[in-house]
Design an enzyme around this catalytic site. Sequence first.
Site, PDB file in Angstrom:
ATOM      1  N   ARG A  37       0.652  -1.380   0.450  1.00 41.32           N
ATOM      2  CA  ARG A  37      -0.183  -0.020   0.340  1.00 41.32           C
ATOM      3  C   ARG A  37       1.205   0.951  -0.169  1.00 41.32           C
ATOM      4  NH1 ARG A  37      -4.094  -1.936   4.955  1.00 41.32           N
ATOM      5  NH2 ARG A  37      -4.831  -3.387   4.725  1.00 41.32           N
ATOM      6  N   ASP A  61      -1.648   1.974  -5.178  1.00 44.07           N
ATOM      7  CA  ASP A  61      -2.077   2.534  -4.730  1.00 44.07           C
ATOM      8  C   ASP A  61      -3.645   2.382  -5.469  1.00 44.07           C
ATOM      9  OD1 ASP A  61      -4.088   4.554  -3.796  1.00 44.07           O
ATOM     10  OD2 ASP A  61      -3.007   6.289  -4.095  1.00 44.07           O
ATOM     11  N   LYS A  63      -6.632   3.735  -4.937  1.00 46.94           N
ATOM     12  CA  LYS A  63      -7.591   4.239  -5.515  1.00 46.94           C
ATOM     13  C   LYS A  63      -7.305   5.775  -6.487  1.00 46.94           C
ATOM     14  CE  LYS A  63      -8.607   4.140  -1.000  1.00 46.94           C
ATOM     15  NZ  LYS A  63      -8.779   5.074   0.780  1.00 46.94           N
ATOM     16  N   GLY A 126     -11.508  -5.685  15.724  1.00 50.02           N
ATOM     17  CA  GLY A 126     -11.715  -6.386  17.027  1.00 50.02           C
ATOM     18  C   GLY A 126     -10.314  -7.384  16.358  1.00 50.02           C
ATOM     19  N   HIS A 127      -9.443  -7.440  17.909  1.00 49.82           N
ATOM     20  CA  HIS A 127      -8.016  -8.449  17.253  1.00 49.82           C
ATOM     21  C   HIS A 127      -8.240  -9.599  18.196  1.00 49.82           C
ATOM     22  CE1 HIS A 127      -5.675  -5.213  15.266  1.00 49.82           C
ATOM     23  NE2 HIS A 127      -6.674  -4.286  16.731  1.00 49.82           N
ATOM     24  N   ASP A 157      -5.124 -15.311  15.692  1.00 49.41           N
ATOM     25  CA  ASP A 157      -4.377 -14.973  14.683  1.00 49.41           C
ATOM     26  C   ASP A 157      -4.260 -15.834  13.584  1.00 49.41           C
ATOM     27  OD1 ASP A 157      -5.325 -12.544  14.639  1.00 49.41           O
ATOM     28  OD2 ASP A 157      -3.284 -11.021  15.341  1.00 49.41           O
TER      29      ASP A 157
END
Length: 377
Positions: A37, A61, A63, A126-127, A157
């Site tokens: 990104r 990118d 966008k 959340g994590h 995770d």
Amino acid sequence: MGPLDGTRVIELAGLGPAPFCAMLLADLGADVIRIDRPPSEASFLGLDRVTCRNRRSLALDLKAGDALDVLLELIDSADVLIEGLRPGVAERLGFGPDTCLDRNPRLVYGRMTGWGQDGPLAPRAGHDINYIALTGALDAIGDPGGAPVPPLNLVGDFGGGALYLAMGILAALVERSSSGQGQVVDTAMIDGATSLMSMFYEFKAMGVWEGARGTNLLDGGAPFYTTYKTADGGYVAVGALEPAFYADFVAGLGLDERDIPAQYDVAGWPELQRRFAAVIATKTRAEWTELFADSDACVSPVLPMSEVGEHDHVAKRSTLIDLDGVTQPAPAPRFSRSQPNTPKVAPQPGEHSEEILAELGRTSDQITALRASGAVL
């Protein structure tokens, strides 16, 4: 080399489980292209020198300019796409499952979220700790009478997320070999972490997992399946579950089973724990390690990360490797014929942009124009 040699994976840069899943596939030989990104959107991502290893990086990118066209063109010839965005984000950006599978019907579209693509919590942040809080796993871990203890972020995770996503992707690739069709793999950490609790739900159904945290067979409550402090402040882990292994353990401590409560007499567990702790506190971690080295008592030193590579077994199996001065786990599992190559160091964001664009047939002038438009970084 590797069993996934010839498989192309497109990974949308993210955090935690999605990049770890991509690392696993790359370690197995897949050609993973990471879509990095813009710096403004990746301020918390950083460059992970371990879980981002073994792939190429194209910085887009999405966008700006024709970046989406570049991504979709990559997806056209890919086997797998991995994205870990919130539900609906990929669709809004123009590369949702319908769009991608319409262009490439053989694509396996891997989605990684905490709460899943639907349900009341699906749009919420959340994590790991939040996901496993709803599974029963977090409540089960910790000392008696104390607060629940987060088990690092291994359960949600990586165990319930990344490994289930990798399994789902591989299963979908196997199914595709007969159907010829791709599909979406919806991986939610709350689903995977709950699945990891299967044996404990079985124990509960059997009536053998009824106590509070820290009082059961595998949560530190059993005196023969827990850790003990040694004379030098270190710890040893004891896993002497089976009677034969337990007998070796008790004998190694210099105790007589006839003089202590029976192994599975739960009422006697507090006394056993006190007796075992008192004996183990008389020797150092190294002394206990040596004493039990040739025994099936299931006693092991508890090693900090800084000492793992020094252990003889770890060293002889090359379980840790060094890449560019960074000690890290070697690829796993191992294969008899298609053993993967040694991983390559993690790329800088955009390091392979020109190389990948050239593979798509873009000319130097076209690549320059993409850079000028801000589509390629």
